[in-house]
Scaffold this motif. Structure first.
Motif, PDB file in Angstrom:
ATOM      1  N   SER A  97      -4.272   7.258  14.121  1.00 18.68           N
ATOM      2  CA  SER A  97      -3.703   8.402  13.417  1.00 18.68           C
ATOM      3  C   SER A  97      -4.005   8.292  11.919  1.00 18.68           C
ATOM      4  O   SER A  97      -4.323   7.211  11.415  1.00 18.68           O
ATOM      5  CB  SER A  97      -2.187   8.451  13.626  1.00 18.68           C
ATOM      6  N   PHE A  98      -3.866   9.418  11.236  1.00 17.56           N
ATOM      7  CA  PHE A  98      -4.076   9.408   9.786  1.00 17.56           C
ATOM      8  C   PHE A  98      -3.039   8.519   9.113  1.00 17.56           C
ATOM      9  O   PHE A  98      -3.363   7.780   8.184  1.00 17.56           O
ATOM     10  CB  PHE A  98      -4.017  10.830   9.214  1.00 17.56           C
ATOM     11  N   ASN A  99      -1.787   8.573   9.585  1.00 17.91           N
ATOM     12  CA  ASN A  99      -0.734   7.730   9.002  1.00 17.91           C
ATOM     13  C   ASN A  99      -1.062   6.245   9.161  1.00 17.91           C
ATOM     14  O   ASN A  99      -0.818   5.454   8.258  1.00 17.91           O
ATOM     15  CB  ASN A  99       0.622   8.034   9.628  1.00 17.91           C
ATOM     16  N   ARG A 100      -1.612   5.876  10.317  1.00 14.08           N
ATOM     17  CA  ARG A 100      -1.991   4.490  10.558  1.00 14.08           C
ATOM     18  C   ARG A 100      -3.111   4.078   9.607  1.00 14.08           C
ATOM     19  O   ARG A 100      -3.071   3.005   9.000  1.00 14.08           O
ATOM     20  CB  ARG A 100      -2.422   4.320  12.017  1.00 14.08           C
ATOM     21  N   ALA A 101      -4.117   4.912   9.477  1.00 13.58           N
ATOM     22  CA  ALA A 101      -5.247   4.609   8.595  1.00 13.58           C
ATOM     23  C   ALA A 101      -4.784   4.463   7.145  1.00 13.58           C
ATOM     24  O   ALA A 101      -5.180   3.529   6.449  1.00 13.58           O
ATOM     25  CB  ALA A 101      -6.300   5.704   8.702  1.00 13.58           C
ATOM     26  N   LEU A 102      -3.927   5.361   6.705  1.00 15.22           N
ATOM     27  CA  LEU A 102      -3.426   5.316   5.332  1.00 15.22           C
ATOM     28  C   LEU A 102      -2.526   4.100   5.113  1.00 15.22           C
ATOM     29  O   LEU A 102      -2.612   3.436   4.077  1.00 15.22           O
ATOM     30  CB  LEU A 102      -2.668   6.607   5.019  1.00 15.22           C
ATOM     31  N   SER A 103      -1.688   3.779   6.091  1.00 14.27           N
ATOM     32  CA  SER A 103      -0.805   2.613   5.980  1.00 14.27           C
ATOM     33  C   SER A 103      -1.600   1.317   5.888  1.00 14.27           C
ATOM     34  O   SER A 103      -1.298   0.449   5.065  1.00 14.27           O
ATOM     35  CB  SER A 103       0.149   2.540   7.177  1.00 14.27           C
ATOM     36  N   VAL A 104      -2.603   1.185   6.749  1.00 16.22           N
ATOM     37  CA  VAL A 104      -3.432  -0.024   6.728  1.00 16.22           C
ATOM     38  C   VAL A 104      -4.174  -0.123   5.399  1.00 16.22           C
ATOM     39  O   VAL A 104      -4.243  -1.198   4.797  1.00 16.22           O
ATOM     40  CB  VAL A 104      -4.406  -0.042   7.926  1.00 16.22           C
ATOM     41  N   SER A 105      -4.709   0.981   4.922  1.00 11.50           N
ATOM     42  CA  SER A 105      -5.401   0.989   3.638  1.00 11.50           C
ATOM     43  C   SER A 105      -4.457   0.590   2.506  1.00 11.50           C
ATOM     44  O   SER A 105      -4.819  -0.205   1.635  1.00 11.50           O
ATOM     45  CB  SER A 105      -5.991   2.373   3.370  1.00 11.50           C
ATOM     46  N   LEU A 106      -3.245   1.120   2.522  1.00 10.51           N
ATOM     47  CA  LEU A 106      -2.260   0.789   1.487  1.00 10.51           C
ATOM     48  C   LEU A 106      -1.912  -0.693   1.515  1.00 10.51           C
ATOM     49  O   LEU A 106      -1.927  -1.366   0.477  1.00 10.51           O
ATOM     50  CB  LEU A 106      -0.992   1.626   1.674  1.00 10.51           C
ATOM     51  N   ILE A 107      -1.628  -1.231   2.682  1.00  8.23           N
ATOM     52  CA  ILE A 107      -1.246  -2.644   2.796  1.00  8.23           C
ATOM     53  C   ILE A 107      -2.413  -3.544   2.385  1.00  8.23           C
ATOM     54  O   ILE A 107      -2.227  -4.503   1.623  1.00  8.23           O
ATOM     55  CB  ILE A 107      -0.768  -2.966   4.231  1.00  8.23           C
ATOM     56  N   ALA A 108      -3.613  -3.245   2.869  1.00  6.79           N
ATOM     57  CA  ALA A 108      -4.779  -4.066   2.538  1.00  6.79           C
ATOM     58  C   ALA A 108      -5.070  -4.044   1.045  1.00  6.79           C
ATOM     59  O   ALA A 108      -5.305  -5.094   0.428  1.00  6.79           O
ATOM     60  CB  ALA A 108      -5.997  -3.584   3.322  1.00  6.79           C
ATOM     61  N   ASN A 109      -5.023  -2.861   0.441  1.00  2.00           N
ATOM     62  CA  ASN A 109      -5.316  -2.756  -0.986  1.00  2.00           C
ATOM     63  C   ASN A 109      -4.209  -3.324  -1.856  1.00  2.00           C
ATOM     64  O   ASN A 109      -4.482  -3.910  -2.903  1.00  2.00           O
ATOM     65  CB  ASN A 109      -5.619  -1.300  -1.353  1.00  2.00           C
ATOM     66  N   LEU A 110      -2.979  -3.171  -1.440  1.00  2.00           N
ATOM     67  CA  LEU A 110      -1.866  -3.764  -2.181  1.00  2.00           C
ATOM     68  C   LEU A 110      -1.983  -5.282  -2.166  1.00  2.00           C
ATOM     69  O   LEU A 110      -1.838  -5.942  -3.198  1.00  2.00           O
ATOM     70  CB  LEU A 110      -0.530  -3.314  -1.577  1.00  2.00           C
TER      71      LEU A 110
END
Length: 125
Positions: A97-110
């Motif tokens: 899902s888009f939410n999953r993709a955005l969440s993973v991106s946020l956690i990885a980049n943070l």
């Protein structure tokens, strides 16, 4: 003050950007692999590498070209990267899902941003 660009300076800049991209890829690998572990998409690591080479390269070029210090502008640029990477992951990995993709991106980049800033402070850069 006038800056003179030398071949040695350009090579040093490329080397630093390359090292920063490599460290970012290594740091973001675990969150991305864990976050997308249920996905059937088998090219997660090559996707991560390509996406991060581009986004991290652009980030470092902007930071260095405009002599931006780590502050509000850096925060805004990192948020843009989270969004861009999230969209790319969503479009490339067909079963998330888009939410999953955005969440993973946020956690990885943070994670990579916090560790990266800590390492820069530790090294006195």
């Amino acid at each position: 003050m006038k800056y003179v660009i030398t071949p040695e300076g350009v090579l040093e800049g490329i080397t630093v950007v390359g090292i920063l991209a490599l460290v970012t890829i290594i740091l973001e690998m675990a969150p991305v692999l864990i976050g997308f572990k249920k996905s059937e998409y088998k090219y997660k690591i090559p996707l991560l590498i390509c996406v991060n080479i581009v986004t991290n390269g652009i980030l470092n070029l902007i930071l260095n070209a405009y002599f931006i210090q780590y502050g509000f502008t850096y925060f805004v640029l990192e948020l843009a990267i989270v969004l861009v990477e999230g969209v790319i992951y969503y479009l490339a990995i067909y079963d998330i899902s888009f939410n999953r993709a955005l969440s993973v991106s946020l956690i990885a980049n943070l994670f990579s941003a916090v560790v990266g800033v800590f390492l820069l402070l530790l090294l006195g850069v």
